[in-house]
Write a protein that holds these residues in place. Structure first.
Motif, short mmCIF file in Angstrom:
data_model
loop_
_atom_site.label_atom_id
_atom_site.label_comp_id
_atom_site.label_asym_id
_atom_site.label_seq_id
_atom_site.Cartn_x
_atom_site.Cartn_y
_atom_site.Cartn_z
N TYR A 47 0.83 -1.21 0.00
CA TYR A 47 0.00 0.00 0.00
C TYR A 47 0.86 1.26 0.00
O TYR A 47 0.47 2.30 -0.54
N GLN A 48 2.04 1.16 0.59
CA GLN A 48 2.87 2.35 0.75
C GLN A 48 3.69 2.70 -0.49
O GLN A 48 4.23 3.81 -0.57
N ILE A 49 3.80 1.75 -1.43
CA ILE A 49 4.61 2.06 -2.63
C ILE A 49 3.89 1.89 -3.95
O ILE A 49 4.17 2.61 -4.90
N ASN A 72 2.66 -8.69 9.23
CA ASN A 72 3.51 -7.57 9.66
C ASN A 72 2.88 -6.87 10.85
O ASN A 72 1.73 -6.41 10.78
N GLU A 73 3.63 -6.80 11.93
CA GLU A 73 3.24 -6.01 13.11
C GLU A 73 1.77 -6.17 13.49
O GLU A 73 1.00 -5.21 13.50
N GLN A 74 1.45 -7.41 13.82
CA GLN A 74 0.08 -7.68 14.32
C GLN A 74 -0.25 -6.77 15.50
O GLN A 74 -1.39 -6.30 15.65
N LEU A 90 4.88 6.17 1.24
CA LEU A 90 3.82 6.77 2.05
C LEU A 90 3.93 6.27 3.49
O LEU A 90 3.96 5.06 3.72
N SER A 91 3.97 7.19 4.45
CA SER A 91 3.86 6.79 5.84
C SER A 91 2.37 6.84 6.18
O SER A 91 1.73 7.87 5.98
N TRP A 92 1.83 5.73 6.66
CA TRP A 92 0.37 5.57 6.82
C TRP A 92 -0.31 6.82 7.38
O TRP A 92 -1.31 7.28 6.85
N LEU A 93 0.24 7.32 8.50
CA LEU A 93 -0.43 8.44 9.18
C LEU A 93 0.32 9.75 9.04
O LEU A 93 -0.18 10.79 9.42
N GLN A 145 5.84 13.39 3.73
CA GLN A 145 6.93 14.24 4.21
C GLN A 145 7.86 13.50 5.15
O GLN A 145 8.99 13.92 5.38
N LYS A 146 7.39 12.38 5.72
CA LYS A 146 8.26 11.59 6.59
C LYS A 146 8.97 10.56 5.72
O LYS A 146 8.38 9.55 5.34
N ARG A 147 10.21 10.83 5.41
CA ARG A 147 10.92 10.01 4.42
C ARG A 147 11.88 9.03 5.09
O ARG A 147 12.56 9.39 6.05
N TYR A 148 11.94 7.83 4.55
CA TYR A 148 12.79 6.77 5.11
C TYR A 148 13.80 6.20 4.13
O TYR A 148 14.67 5.43 4.50
N GLY A 149 13.67 6.50 2.84
CA GLY A 149 14.37 5.73 1.81
C GLY A 149 15.83 6.07 1.61
O GLY A 149 16.35 7.09 2.09
C1 BG6 Z 1 6.21 0.02 10.76
C2 BG6 Z 1 5.42 -0.45 9.57
O1 BG6 Z 1 5.31 0.24 11.78
O2 BG6 Z 1 6.90 1.19 10.70
C3 BG6 Z 1 5.65 0.35 8.31
O3 BG6 Z 1 5.60 -1.82 9.34
C4 BG6 Z 1 5.77 1.81 8.68
O4 BG6 Z 1 4.62 0.07 7.42
C5 BG6 Z 1 7.03 1.96 9.52
O5 BG6 Z 1 5.75 2.70 7.63
C6 BG6 Z 1 7.36 3.37 9.91
O6 BG6 Z 1 6.29 3.95 10.57
P1 BG6 Z 1 5.76 5.38 10.19
O7 BG6 Z 1 4.55 5.57 11.04
O8 BG6 Z 1 6.84 6.32 10.51
O9 BG6 Z 1 5.47 5.31 8.73
#
Ligand code: BG6
Length: 482
Positions: free
Chosen positions: A22-24, A169-171, A435-438, A442-446
């Motif tokens: 969903y995020q990509i 993932n992360e139940q 995409l960061s779910w919430l 703007q919150k970038r990780y890559g």
């Molecule tokens: C984990 C999830 O909780 O952390 C990812 O498995 C998520 O899907 C990642 O994006 C980082 O969290 P966030 O809230 O900063 O996007």
């Protein structure tokens, strides 16, 4: 840059990076895909940061070849990605959507072309909406069979090429945010009884999937990925040490003990029974959980931060304090369970702009705890830094803060390995920005910057950040040069 020598990573160590469909992907209405719970949820006003959606996301659906070529250029040994259930079964069950199967077959083949080991997450939170409409999704035990049917289809179609499977993932996160804080679908607030019931269904779906995999002759690695936030007692006051024990039982072992031992931690179960929140279990469930626990071959860990535990008075903070989803430092509120524990800030640690503590040692603790408590190999399935990155006019991204974060975490992981923890893989979150779910875009990780903001309309072009070249060298030297 200063070169540091890390402790020895084993031969064949899987240096990786991770993502989720969903995020990509985007392409939310393409290729015969069905609508998911997230497609629906993001359309409810106020649910996501600036109303961001994954409709287009970073368009991996159309650009997966470009993205995987970049992974190959970096030298990635494994790529962890998730499959969207609704691309395989648009209605959650019934007829297989061959176009969806072909899409993931192409991704897997593209990875293998470059000798990148595909690591597949079966469920990373996007649930076919049809199953929500039919029986409220995870709230009904009916989902167990549908999940297993979906997973078996993946094993049949991809099992000859995929050797690493992550069931869920992360139940702990999708259920907490879904049924306690109302931040994820289905957006229920403080429904404790249902929270534990939903979790029980998810445990059963996981367990039956693991057993099905082995019954089908699957010989690969299989397990779940848990969002592990290890804890420190505030001090040596016994009441704070007990707060830590309670936190660990309720927030960590509640999940990891079931995956690894097939049973719930007894003190937490007793407490929840008294509160009337313990899940109802069907006859035979416990035996299935115990059988499946013997078949998993790793504990998947998503590690981002540690926390502190202190006794929380009966009129103290609740689990429902504001979460920082804006990147405005200091906007997160303290949370806890009244009469049990609370999680104050750790004065010894720095935090990210989203108020997540930065604690490389926490990763080391995770590995030590899993090794001592469960004796299982470990896959670090996520670890990374969400930050505001800036692209210069020359299209460069100088993310030395991310390099620093990852370097310290890899060093800590190396220490755990030196001490005898068996770590199979380390996946950063994430390969491209996504995409960061919430928290929006703007919150970038890559390692790879994607030209897009909250609004649609960026070029979606990819640009390698400084961290891209740094990780490339880490992989090339098998973690010797950090
Ligand atoms: C984990 C999830 O909780 O952390 C990812 O498995 C998520 O899907 C990642 O994006 C980082 O969290 P966030 O809230 O900063 O996007």
């Amino acid at each position: 840059m200063e070169q540091m020598k890390a402790a020895g990573f084993p031969e064949g160590f899987l240096w990786g990076s991770a993502s989720a469909a969903y995020q990509i992907e985007g392409g939310w209405q393409e290729g015969g895909k069905g609508v998911t719970n997230w497609d629906t949820f993001v359309r409810i006003p106020g649910k996501t940061f600036k109303a961001t959606t994954g409709d287009v996301a970073v368009d991996h659906y159309h650009r997966y070849k470009e993205d995987i070529a970049l992974m190959a250029e970096m030298g990635l040994k494994t790529y962890r990605f998730s499959i969207s259930w609704a691309r395989i079964y648009p209605e959650g069950k019934g007829k297989v959507n061959e176009e969806g199967v072909a899409f993931y077959q192409n991704i897997i083949d593209e990875c293998l072309k470059y000798r990148i080991e595909p690591m597949v997450t079966i469920y990373h939170w996007d649930l076919p909406q049809a199953l929500v409409d039919a029986y409220q999704g995870w709230e009904s035990p009916q989902i167990i069979d549908d999940f297993v049917n979906y997973a078996k289809t993946l094993f049949t179609r991809f099992g000859d090429k995929v050797k690493y499977w992550i069931t869920l993932n992360e139940q702990n996160i999708f259920t907490s945010l879904g049924w306690l804080t109302a931040q994820h679908p289905p957006g229920k607030f403080d429904d404790q009884k249902m929270f534990y019931q939903v979790n029980h269904h998810a445990f059963m779906a996981h367990a039956k999937t693991v057993l099905a995999y082995r019954e089908m002759g699957g010989k690969g690695e299989i397990g779940a990925s848990f969002a592990y936030t290890p804890s420190y007692a505030l001090d040596c006051k016994p009441i704070n040490a007990m707060a830590k024990a309670n936190y660990d039982d309720l927030k960590n072992y509640w999940w990891m003990d079931v995956y690894a031992y097939g049973r719930y931690p007894i003190a937490a179960l007793t407490y929840l029974r008294k509160k009337g929140f313990a899940p109802d279990m069907a006859e035979g469930d416990e035996e299935i959980l115990r059988k499946a626990a013997k078949e998993i071959t790793f504990m998947g860990v998503n590690y981002y931060q540690s926390c502190v535990c202190e006794y929380n008075p009966i009129d103290g903070v609740t689990p429902y304090g504001t979460m920082n989803t804006s990147g405005v430092k200091g906007s997160a509120q303290e949370v806890g369970i009244q009469g049990i524990y609370k999680n104050p800030a750790n004065p010894y640690l720095l935090t990210t702009d989203w108020d997540w503590s930065i604690d490389p040692s926490g990763l080391w603790f995770c590995c030590r705890e899993i090794t001592s408590r469960y004796g299982l190999p470990i896959i670090i399935s996520e670890n990374g830094l969400g930050a505001f990155d800036k692209k210069t006019e020359k299209n460069e991204i100088h993310d030395e803060y991310r390099i620093c974060y990852l370097k310290e975490h890899i060093k800590a992981l190396g220490e755990a390995i030196e001490e005898g923890c068996q770590v199979l893989a380390y996946c950063t979150w994430s390969f491209t920005d996504l995409l960061s779910w919430l928290n929006g875009y703007q919150k970038r990780y890559g390692f790879v910057y994607v030209d897009r903001e909250e609004e649609e309309g960026g070029t979606l072009n990819r640009y390698k950040k400084d961290s891209f070249y740094w990780y490339q060298n880490v992989i090339r030297t098998n973690g010797v040069e950090l």
